[in-house]
Design an enzyme around this catalytic site. Structure first.
Site, PDB file in Angstrom:
ATOM      1  N   CYS A  55       0.800  -1.221   0.000  1.00  0.00           N
ATOM      2  CA  CYS A  55       0.000   0.000   0.000  1.00  0.00           C
ATOM      3  C   CYS A  55       0.836   1.276   0.000  1.00  0.00           C
ATOM      4  O   CYS A  55       0.287   2.368  -0.127  1.00  0.00           O
ATOM      5  CB  CYS A  55      -0.949   0.009   1.199  1.00  0.00           C
ATOM      6  N   ASP A  65       2.593   2.454   2.512  1.00  0.00           N
ATOM      7  CA  ASP A  65       2.719   3.046   3.849  1.00  0.00           C
ATOM      8  C   ASP A  65       4.184   3.019   4.276  1.00  0.00           C
ATOM      9  O   ASP A  65       4.903   2.072   3.970  1.00  0.00           O
ATOM     10  CB  ASP A  65       1.931   2.233   4.893  1.00  0.00           C
ATOM     11  N   CYS A  88      -2.377   4.905   6.475  1.00  0.00           N
ATOM     12  CA  CYS A  88      -3.793   4.978   6.828  1.00  0.00           C
ATOM     13  C   CYS A  88      -3.959   5.229   8.339  1.00  0.00           C
ATOM     14  O   CYS A  88      -2.985   5.192   9.102  1.00  0.00           O
ATOM     15  CB  CYS A  88      -4.490   3.685   6.444  1.00  0.00           C
ATOM     16  N   CYS A 146      -1.331  -3.425   9.682  1.00  0.00           N
ATOM     17  CA  CYS A 146      -0.854  -2.155  10.246  1.00  0.00           C
ATOM     18  C   CYS A 146      -0.216  -2.386  11.613  1.00  0.00           C
ATOM     19  O   CYS A 146       0.782  -1.750  11.965  1.00  0.00           O
ATOM     20  CB  CYS A 146      -2.008  -1.164  10.382  1.00  0.00           C
TER      21      CYS A 146
END
Lengths: 136, 170
Positions: free
Chosen positions: A37, A39, A62, A105
């Site tokens: 993603c 990140d 996020c 995450c």
């Protein structure tokens, strides 16, 4: 997808955002990324006499990634390095009530604190003298 | 990836990044006509549902084949590496520490610099994103899927940065 109140709280009021001096021998820096993603997370700890006295993070990702790193910086302050090494992503996910699609995450935050500790330990090893180079 | 989800197979194209735009358009019209719901009017529910699914697969493949980035990512996936997966073997390769640090520093420059240097920074990252795609295509042409995947991951990070600056622009 609905975020839990704790995620929203950490996202809106992130704790310990910032940087510590990367060059300081008592500071460990962990930088990890989630390639799927894009990140990226930087987590830093300051260690004095084996105890983590300060922690800072910068996360570009996020809400769950920001909340996970914010939570970890809160948790590790006052912990010994060994205690911080024991933090599991499942504890982070549970505390923040992360849904299954956001578990990665919390994994990122666990990886970041472990990377920061390893960086600190390597610095300590290197500072101990030429013995630190013995693995060549 | 089965034949159904291999856009190149569906469109009878070789698995190459370079595709003829006209060939895609022509084949799309052909496939769309063949999968048109009008063809199965009066047939059973199963046949009608199959036609809808077929049309949807054709549209999805068309979308991928027309987009250079999606096309490259599809080729990497056919080569065994899924950029949307976190699997250490078959998922997206992890960027180096240096690269990640740079991604952090890019954001810090953005925060410290304010809007003044934003355009130059965006142009720079945009160029690097394009370069990463070109490098990925070159790697694909050489059959080096992992190297292609690494470049495509870098491109995703650049794209992410550009999306963020877009969102924060006044």
């Amino acid at each position: 997808m609905a975020y839990s109140n704790k995620v929203i709280d950490h996202y809106e009021h992130p704790r310990n955002v910032g940087s510590l001096d990367k060059g300081d021998a008592s500071v460990g820096t962990g930088i990890v990324g989630a390639p799927a993603c894009g990140d990226v997370m930087k987590l830093q700890i300051k260690v004095e006499n084996g105890v983590i006295t300060d922690a800072k993070f910068k996360t570009y990702g996020c809400g769950s990634a920001i909340a996970s790193s914010s939570l970890v910086t809160e948790w590790v302050k006052g912990m010994s390095v060994d205690q911080a090494m024991q933090i599991k992503n499942s504890q982070i996910a549970e505390e923040l009530s992360l849904p299954p699609v956001k578990i990665h995450c919390s994994v990122l935050a666990e990886d970041a604190i472990k990377a920061a500790i390893r960086d600190f330990q390597q610095k300590q090893g290197a500072a101990a003298g030429p013995a630190g180079d013995s693995d060549h | 990836m089965s034949a159904d989800t291999d856009p190149f197979a569906l469109f009878d194209l070789p698995r190459r990044h370079t595709v003829g735009r006209d060939a895609i358009e022509a084949r799309y019209l052909e496939l769309s006509r063949a999968a048109h719901p009008d063809n199965v009017v009066g047939e059973g529910t199963a046949a009608r549902r199959a036609a809808v699914e077929r049309a949807s697969a054709v549209n999805a493949a068309y979308r991928v084949l027309r987009d250079p980035v999606l096309r490259a990512e599809a080729l990497v996936k056919l080569g065994g590496l899924d950029l949307d997966s976190t699997d250490p073997e078959r998922g997206a390769p992890h960027p180096t520490q240096e690269f990640l640090l740079e991604m952090i520093e890019l954001r810090e420059r953005l925060e410290d610099g304010g809007p003044a240097g934003l355009d130059a920074l965006r142009d720079d990252v945009d160029a690097r994103s394009e370069a990463a795609l070109d490098a990925a295509i070159a790697a694909l042409d050489a059959g080096e899927f992992r190297r292609a995947a690494e470049h495509l991951v870098a491109r995703r990070y650049f794209q992410r940065f550009l999306d963020e600056t877009e969102a924060s622009a006044p």
